[in-house]
Scaffold this active site. Structure first.
Site, PDB file in Angstrom:
ATOM      1  N   HIS A   1     -97.320 130.337  22.448  1.00  0.00           N
ATOM      2  CA  HIS A   1     -96.893 131.072  21.243  1.00  0.00           C
ATOM      3  C   HIS A   1     -95.381 131.068  21.052  1.00  0.00           C
ATOM      4  CE1 HIS A   1     -96.456 134.114  24.333  1.00  0.00           C
ATOM      5  NE2 HIS A   1     -97.733 134.429  24.359  1.00  0.00           N
TER       6      HIS A   1
ATOM      7  N   HIS B   1    -107.271 135.867  22.981  1.00  0.00           N
ATOM      8  CA  HIS B   1    -107.674 137.043  23.766  1.00  0.00           C
ATOM      9  C   HIS B   1    -109.035 137.491  23.257  1.00  0.00           C
ATOM     10  CE1 HIS B   1    -103.626 137.578  25.510  1.00  0.00           C
ATOM     11  NE2 HIS B   1    -103.268 136.985  24.386  1.00  0.00           N
TER      12      HIS B   1
ATOM     13  N   HIS C   1     -96.149 132.695  29.268  1.00  0.00           N
ATOM     14  CA  HIS C   1     -95.593 133.668  28.319  1.00  0.00           C
ATOM     15  C   HIS C   1     -94.095 133.664  28.597  1.00  0.00           C
ATOM     16  CE1 HIS C   1     -95.739 137.457  25.834  1.00  0.00           C
ATOM     17  NE2 HIS C   1     -94.504 137.434  26.287  1.00  0.00           N
TER      18      HIS C   1
ATOM     19  N   ASP D   1    -103.348 132.964  19.573  1.00  0.00           N
ATOM     20  CA  ASP D   1    -102.946 134.236  20.211  1.00  0.00           C
ATOM     21  C   ASP D   1    -103.603 135.413  19.500  1.00  0.00           C
ATOM     22  OD1 ASP D   1    -101.850 135.840  22.146  1.00  0.00           O
ATOM     23  OD2 ASP D   1     -99.877 135.947  21.214  1.00  0.00           O
TER      24      ASP D   1
ATOM     25  N   LYS E   1    -102.289 131.260  33.939  1.00  0.00           N
ATOM     26  CA  LYS E   1    -101.334 131.889  33.017  1.00  0.00           C
ATOM     27  C   LYS E   1    -100.258 132.649  33.775  1.00  0.00           C
ATOM     28  CE  LYS E   1     -99.779 133.431  29.046  1.00  0.00           C
ATOM     29  NZ  LYS E   1    -100.379 134.302  28.068  1.00  0.00           N
TER      30      LYS E   1
ATOM     31  N   HIS F   1    -105.329 129.232  22.784  1.00  0.00           N
ATOM     32  CA  HIS F   1    -104.789 130.517  23.290  1.00  0.00           C
ATOM     33  C   HIS F   1    -105.456 131.659  22.525  1.00  0.00           C
ATOM     34  CE1 HIS F   1    -101.139 132.967  24.778  1.00  0.00           C
ATOM     35  NE2 HIS F   1    -102.011 133.827  24.264  1.00  0.00           N
TER      36      HIS F   1
HETATM   37  O1  DOR Z   1     -98.952 140.331  20.970  1.00  0.00           O
HETATM   38  C1  DOR Z   1     -99.474 140.077  22.043  1.00  0.00           C
HETATM   39  N1  DOR Z   1    -100.670 140.603  22.393  1.00  0.00           N
HETATM   40  N2  DOR Z   1     -98.825 139.290  22.904  1.00  0.00           N
HETATM   41  C2  DOR Z   1     -99.263 139.094  24.151  1.00  0.00           C
HETATM   42  O2  DOR Z   1     -98.608 138.413  24.878  1.00  0.00           O
HETATM   43  C3  DOR Z   1    -100.490 139.764  24.630  1.00  0.00           C
HETATM   44  C4  DOR Z   1    -101.367 140.141  23.542  1.00  0.00           C
HETATM   45  C5  DOR Z   1    -102.442 141.128  23.960  1.00  0.00           C
HETATM   46  O3  DOR Z   1    -103.103 140.878  24.956  1.00  0.00           O
HETATM   47  O4  DOR Z   1    -102.633 142.120  23.249  1.00  0.00           O
HETATM   48 ZN    ZN Z   2    -101.579 135.851  24.179  1.00  0.00          ZN
END
Ligand code: DOR
Ligand code: ZN
Length: 355
Positions: A188, A29, A150, A261, A113, A27
Site C-alpha cells: 500500500h 484484511h 508495512h 488493503d 508480513k 493485500h
Molecule cells: O488502514 C489500515 N488498516 N492500515 C493497516 O495497516 C491495517 C488495517 C487494519 O487492519 O485495519
Molecule cells: Zn493492510
C-alpha cells in the site's frame, strides 16, 4: 484503443464492456468470526485469490494457526464462488525461519508480513527491529518466500505524513542491500518517494497500490469536516503523491499491482473519539480501480495491473477465467451491514457485471 490481450480483453465497438482476466487481490484484511462472514464474499466474487493479512487477535504466527484460519475463511465463502485465500505469516521478533519454511513448504504460507511494532491495527506483536528477524529473512530469501512490508517508521518524533519516506531511508534501503535476492512487496505505497524507490530497485522489489490512495488525497479526509471513514494507514498524503501513484499504477510497469488493503471496521469504531484506521473498499474495488484507469485514459492497462503482474511477481500462474465491467452508473450504498464502504453514497461509472 489498443487491446492488451486479443484473447481476454474484448472492447465492444460501443466501448461499454471491459472484459479482463480474472484478477487477484494481493493485500486484504478478511478478519475473523462474524466480520469474516460479513466481508469475505465481497472479495471472493471479484477476485480469484487474495493475499490475506495475518493481523488477527492473536496474530497468525504458526503454520497450524495459518491452516486453521484458511479453513475458517473457506468455510465462510459462498460455495458458488471459486476463491483461494493465500495465507500470510505475521512476523514477530525472533520468529524461527524453520517455521516459515515449514509453512511455506506445506502450502499454508504464501508470504510473511512485516509490521513494525505499533505501526497500525493489531501490530503490537510486530517487529521492533529488522535485526530481530534475521533468521526469518535469510530463510525467506533462500526459499523464495516473499516479504510483505508495512513500510512506516513508528518513531513518534517523525511526522505521520513522513513515516513512509523515512522508513525507506532508515530501514528499506538497508534491507534490500543486505538481502539482495529477497522478494519484497512494499505494501500500500502512498508517496512519490516509494514509487521512485520501487522503480529504481531490482526486479525483486514490487509494490501494491490501493483504490483509495489512487482515488483521493488527504484533502478528502477533511472535506467539510473530519471524515473518519477515509482514515487509513499509511495515511492519505498530499495530491502530488496521489498523482505519482496514479502514474505508477497506470504506467504498465509490472512492479506495481493491485492490493486493495480493504480493512473493515464497524462504523461505531471509526465514528468515535479515537477511531480505527482502514477503508472497506472490497465491495466496489474493481469499479474504483476502473474509474481511476478510465480517468487516466489507461483502461487497456487495467488487466496487467489487476490480473497479470501480481501472479508474475509471486511466481504463481495467472488466472484463466475473466470478469466483465460495464460502463454504467452504480451508486455505492451508505452502509453495508455495520460497515461504511469506501465511496459510500457516490455514483461510480463502472459496474462489476460478474465473473
Ligand atoms: O488502514 C489500515 N488498516 N492500515 C493497516 O495497516 C491495517 C488495517 C487494519 O487492519 O485495519
Ligand atoms: Zn493492510
Amino acid at each position: 484503443m489498443t487491446l492488451t490481450d486479443d484473447r481476454l480483453v474484448i472492447r465492444r465497438p460501443d466501448e461499454h464492456l471491459l472484459v479482463i482476466r480474472k484478477p487477484d487481490d494481493w493485500h486484504v484484511h478478511l478478519r475473523d468470526g462474524e466480520m469474516l462472514g460479513h466481508v469475505v464474499n465481497a472479495t471472493a466474487r471479484q477476485f480469484a485469490r487474495a493475499i490475506v493479512m495475518p493481523n488477527l487477535k492473536p496474530p497468525v504466527t504458526t503454520t497450524a494457526a495459518g491452516a486453521a484460519y484458511r479453513d475458517r475463511i473457506l468455510a465462510a465463502v459462498d460455495p458458488a464462488l471459486d476463491f483461494t485465500p493465500l495465507i500470510t505469516c505475521y512476523l514477530t521478533d525472533g520468529i524461527a525461519g524453520d517455521e516459515l519454511a515449514r509453512g511455506h513448504g506445506e502450502g499454508v504460507f504464501t508470504a510473511a508480513k512485516l509490521y513494525p511494532a505499533h505501526a497500525t491495527t493489531n501490530s503490537a506483536h510486530g517487529v521492533t527491529d529488522v535485526a530481530q528477524i534475521r533468521d526469518a529473512l535469510e530463510t525467506m530469501q533462500r526459499i523464495g518466500m516473499p516479504l510483505l512490508i508495512h513500510g512506516e517508521v513508528t518513531d513518534s518524533h517523525v511526522d505521520i505524513f513522513d513515516r513512509e519516506a523515512v522508513f525507506i531511508e532508515r530501514t528499506l534501503i538497508g534491507l534490500v542491500r543486505d538481502y539482495p535476492e529477497l522478494k519484497i512487496v512494499f505494501e500500500h505505497i502512498t508517496t512519490a518517494e516509494a514509487v521512485a524507490f520501487v522503480e529504481a530497485s531490482g526486479a525483486n522489489v514490487a509494490a501494491t497500490i490501493t483504490p483509495h490512495h489512487l482515488a483521493i488525497n488527504r484533502n478528502a479526509m477533511f472535506e467539510g469536516g473530519i471524515r473518519p471513514h477515509l482514515y487509513c494507514l499509511p495515511v492519505l498524503k498530499r495530491e502530488k503523491h496521489q498523482l505519482a501513484l496514479r502514474k505508477a499504477a497506470t504506467s504498465g510497469n509490472p512492479k506495481f499491482f493491485l492490493g486493495t488493503d480493504s480493512a473493515p471496521h464497524v462504523a461505531s469504531t471509526k465514528e468515535t473519539a479515537c477511531g480505527c484506521a482502514g477503508c472497506y473498499n472490497a465491495p466496489f474495488a474493481l469499479e474504483s480501480y476502473a474509474k481511476t484507469f478510465d480517468e487516466e485514459g489507461a483502461l487497456d492497462r487495467l488487466e496487467g495491473f489487476a490480473s497479470d503482474f501480481g501472479p508474475d511477481f509471486y511466481g504463481l500462474p495467472r488466472n484463466t477465467g475473466s470478469v466483465t465491467l460495464e460502463r454504467t452508473a452504480v451508486t455505492v450504498p451508505e452502509r453495508i451491514g455495520d460497515v461504511v464502504p469506501f465511496h459510500a453514497g457516490e455514483t461510480l461509472g463502472w459496474r462489476f457485471a460478474g465473473a
